[in-house]
Design an enzyme around this catalytic site. Structure first.
Site, mmCIF file in Angstrom:
data_model
loop_
_atom_site.group_PDB
_atom_site.id
_atom_site.type_symbol
_atom_site.label_atom_id
_atom_site.label_comp_id
_atom_site.label_asym_id
_atom_site.label_seq_id
_atom_site.Cartn_x
_atom_site.Cartn_y
_atom_site.Cartn_z
ATOM 1 C CE1 TYR A 109 21.219 19.936 45.397
ATOM 2 C CE2 TYR A 109 21.631 21.293 47.338
ATOM 3 C CZ TYR A 109 20.746 20.697 46.441
ATOM 4 O OH TYR A 109 19.403 20.893 46.596
ATOM 5 C CD GLU A 197 18.361 20.572 43.226
ATOM 6 O OE1 GLU A 197 18.221 20.062 44.341
ATOM 7 O OE2 GLU A 197 17.902 20.067 42.188
#
Ligand code: GDP
Ligand code: MN
Length: 396
Positions: A109, A197
């Protein structure tokens, strides 16, 4: 403002971020054509909606041949996907992304957001990729690493390296990932993002580093300097009322309840939402009509709140400073004229609390133009309690 994954990937690619080859498709035939053009052994068919959690909801499928591409495209296009982020009503899929498949070794991530406390951009990374970051934050907070970025110098190489090692990237991937961090930071700043993101960022079997998913959010206040981003707006993904309100210069956020409220000032609007909740009601919206409201603007606000029948009652809470209470009152009268033929009624009860500049004249206007269903409240507390009671009564 939000855009689709394939649009985010195109922007990131222009900043040097490694993304899979892929093309959007608006029909099943186009999906198959695109897959043919890619001519890779594995093709990923991905639903394009402004919400995450598609994988778990069946919106991401891996096809091994063109027949499977056709099958998955047929299944997903036109379907309403309900994911953790769409709410129970879901979102209809009108576009797909047809993308070359990646041989994933591990998912990570990586994101950039603005940290309010330090007023800086912060880079966040975790080796727990693929899953929701909120879940990682709740269950394994020590698995999330942060680097706060000094705006004067930008993301420093040592910060990128420290992050790459903290996230336990395999050695052959480290240089690739630190480069990607730099590119992603440049995209974030260059396009005035509020969020960038990548979840998952993957390392492939060949130790390549690829952004497999991409989500960019943009600061609406900076959109005027990014017409290229503004052009990517997909109105079918946006809340119709919020869009209409933005056009009228009103600050409106849909909250899903049935007690609508019209307030001046963001702080008072927040307090109003809170007090409706306090008395057991569910706010339908946040609405700040701003200063210097004209009767036309107030009437438009009423029309938006009443559109679609979601509101079962309206609480008008105005503390007239720059706003003048008489103009707000005229707006309510105007709204009644637009909404009902005789101008003497409104479809749901309206509780009005007026205070401040020209309050006497405002009250006078509402007294002289009696509209059915309009009740004056002496205080904010009393008004909130009253509107919640009236809405509950209407529902019973
Ligand atoms: P989201 O669920 O809306 O966040 O959609 P993602 O784009 O993140 O996709 C969900 C999951 O699908 C990812 O975490 C991957 O595990 C998987 N996935 C996506 N693309 C590929 C691919 O090219 N190959 C493989 N094997 N899996 C993929
Ligand atoms: Mn994802």
């Amino acid at each position: 403002m939000n855009i689709h994954e394939y649009q985010s990937k195109a922007i990131l690619k222009s900043y040097g971020v490694n993304v899979p080859n892929g093309m959007p498709a608006f029909s099943v035939d186009e999906a198959v054509e695109n897959a043919e053009k890619l001519s890779t052994p594995v093709v990923v068919v991905k639903a394009q909606i402004h919400a995450g959690g598609r994988g778990k909801a069946g919106g991401v499928k891996i096809a091994k041949n063109l027949e499977e591409v056709r099958q998955y495209a047929t299944e997903i296009l036109g379907k309403t996907l309900v994911t953790k982020q769409t709410g129970p009503e879901g979102k209809k899929v009108n576009r797909l992304l047809i993308e070359e498949g990646s041989n994933i070794k591990k998912e990570y991530y990586l994101s950039f957001v603005i940290d309010r406390q330090t007023a800086r951009v912060v880079m966040m990374g975790s080796e727990e990729g693929g899953m929701e970051i909120e879940k990682v934050a709740a269950e394994m907070p020590d698995k999330i690493f942060k680097e706060y970025i000094d705006p004067a110098v930008g993301l420093m190489p040592f910060q990128a390296s420290r992050m790459a090692y903290a996230m336990h990237f395999p050695q052959p991937a480290v240089r690739k990932v630190t480069k990607l961090m730099g590119c992603l930071y440049n995209a974030f700043v260059g396009k005035d993002c509020s969020l960038a993101e990548i979840n998952p960022l993957v390392v492939t079997a060949d130790d390549d580093v690829i952004a497999l998913d991409a989500k960019l959010n943009f600061d609406d206040s900076a959109l005027f300097r990014h017409p290229d981003v503004e052009a990517l707006r997909d109105e079918s993904e946006e809340d119709a009322k919020e869009r209409r309100a933005a056009e009228a210069g009103l600050n409106y956020v849909n909250l899903g309840g049935d007690v609508a409220c019209m307030v001046n000032g963001a702080g008072l609007a927040m307090a109003t939402v809170d007090i409706i909740k306090y008395y057991g009601g569910e706010p339908a919206n946040f609405l700040d009509v701003g200063g210097d409201s004209t009767p036309e603007k107030i009437a438009e606000a009423f029309s938006i709140m009443l559109d679609g029948g979601q509101a079962k009652g309206i609480f008008v809470n105005i503390f007239g400073g720059i706003n003048k209470c008489d103009l707000v009152a005229e707006g309510i009268v105007e709204a009644a004229k637009i909404i009902s033929q005789d101008g003497k009624s409104l479809p749901v009860p309206v509780v009005v609390r007026l205070e401040g500049t020209n309050v006497e004249r405002g009250r006078e206007i509402l007294k002289n133009t009696p509209i059915e269903n309009v009740i004056m409240a002496p205080t904010m507390e009393g008004g909130a309690e009253e509107i919640v009671r009236l809405v509950k009564e209407a529902e019973a």
